[in-house]
Design a protein around this motif. Structure first.
Motif, short mmCIF file in Angstrom:
data_model
loop_
_atom_site.label_atom_id
_atom_site.label_comp_id
_atom_site.label_asym_id
_atom_site.label_seq_id
_atom_site.Cartn_x
_atom_site.Cartn_y
_atom_site.Cartn_z
N THR A 126 0.85 -1.18 0.00
CA THR A 126 0.00 0.00 0.00
C THR A 126 0.89 1.24 0.00
OG1 THR A 126 -0.06 0.18 2.41
CG2 THR A 126 -1.75 -1.21 1.37
N LYS A 157 2.07 -1.35 -9.89
CA LYS A 157 0.88 -2.21 -9.79
C LYS A 157 0.23 -2.45 -11.15
CE LYS A 157 -0.23 -0.77 -5.06
NZ LYS A 157 -0.06 -2.08 -4.40
N GLN A 190 -2.50 -2.95 5.04
CA GLN A 190 -1.62 -3.69 4.13
C GLN A 190 -2.07 -5.15 4.01
OE1 GLN A 190 1.55 -3.04 2.05
NE2 GLN A 190 0.22 -4.73 1.47
N GLU A 193 -5.18 -5.32 1.90
CA GLU A 193 -4.83 -5.17 0.49
C GLU A 193 -4.25 -6.48 -0.05
OE1 GLU A 193 -3.46 -3.21 -3.24
OE2 GLU A 193 -5.09 -2.91 -1.79
N GLU A 196 -7.03 -8.94 -0.73
CA GLU A 196 -7.79 -8.59 -1.93
C GLU A 196 -7.02 -8.96 -3.19
OE1 GLU A 196 -8.69 -4.46 -1.49
OE2 GLU A 196 -10.22 -4.78 0.06
N ARG A 197 -5.73 -8.67 -3.19
CA ARG A 197 -4.92 -9.01 -4.36
C ARG A 197 -4.84 -10.51 -4.57
NH1 ARG A 197 -4.15 -4.97 -8.03
NH2 ARG A 197 -3.77 -3.02 -6.94
#
Length: 283
Positions: A126, A157, A190, A193, A196-197
């Motif tokens: 992040t 990204k 973090q 994130e 989610e990734r």
């Protein structure tokens, strides 16, 4: 054609491969130049990456070197004729060249595989997490330079978010999931994130847990970028303060074996997500 003042890592890699082909053929630069009908200085300039080479000349060189690996030759031609000016060019003259080379490498990679022991991998970070890492250096960076590095890291990204996302496999030690680089809130965001990734079909995240028995660890952060052919794979040590590029076949073989062992020792993706979710809840 004007000589390049500072070849990119991709241009330098092409030059290295052409030199390796000549060495394998046991030809001197003078002999290679005679066969091509140019001066030995031109061969040297091509092999240093400060001079380009046309498709016609590259294929003639490969023929003179008795290279029969057609996929490799085609890949080298693609490198020699590539004129891509990607998003990283806006940072030229603003950030050290290795930052640009890393972004270019990721852009051209066929896949990316990364292992990190103390930090979340760069492309998965992040903004607050990346800023905290870049802030932790002595001497400290001026605010402008700090923000340039953070913005560059966020733009990396694109390997996930672009029209042609790269297959990406990350192996992360549990230590990296627990270290609070900038407090609980930053760590929680973090880890969220990261979860989610990891749900994207082209992203795989695996965790090496603390309680794994018999794990000594290499403790070497590493990224392997797949080339158009395996001979053009590249290993990169992507640390906050330096980038080391490895492209010798012997070293690449070692790193491929290392990554295979680490992947086999890590938790599967589902168990890894469960662990990340628990740590995010506890943070």
């Amino acid at each position: 054609m004007a000589l390049r003042r500072e070849p990119t890592a991709r241009q330098t890699r092409l030059a290295k491969e052409l030199r390796r082909l000549r060495d394998a053929a046991e030809l001197t630069t003078r002999e290679a130049a005679t066969l091509l009908g140019v001066s030995s200085a031109q061969i040297s300039q091509i092999e240093m990456g400060i001079a380009g080479v046309s498709e016609k000349r590259l294929r003639r060189l490969a023929g003179n070197y008795s290279c029969t690996d057609q996929p490799l030759i085609d890949a080298l031609v693609a490198m020699a004729t590539d004129r891509t000016r990607g998003w990283w060019e806006e940072y030229r003259g603003l950030l050290p060249t290795p930052f640009l080379d890393l972004a270019e490498l990721e852009h051209h990679a066929t896949y990316l595989q990364e292992v990190q022991f103390l930090y979340i991998p760069g492309p998965l970070q992040t903004e607050d997490y990346a800023r905290a890492i870049y802030s932790d250096r002595i001497p400290g960076l001026p605010d402008e330079d700090l923000e340039l590095r953070v913005r560059h890291r966020m733009q990396r990204k694109v390997v996930f978010d672009g029209d042609a996302p790269k297959p990406y496999r990350a192996i992360i030690h549990e230590a990296a999931l627990r270290i609070q680089v900038s407090g609980r809130a930053t760590l929680r965001a973090q880890l969220t994130e990261l979860l989610e990734r990891s749900e994207a079909g082209h992203v795989t995240v695996r965790v090496i847990p603390f309680d794994l028995e018999g794990f000594g660890g290499s403790w070497t952060p590493l990224m392997l970028a797949g080339g158009a052919v395996p001979k053009l794979d590249t290993a990169v040590g992507d640390a906050p303060h330096a980038t080391v590029v490895i492209d010798s076949e012997a070293q690449l073989s070692v790193y491929r074996t290392l990554l295979h062992r680490l992947e086999a020792a890590s938790l599967d993706p589902t168990c890894s997500r469960d662990l990340i979710h628990r740590l995010a809840t506890e943070a």
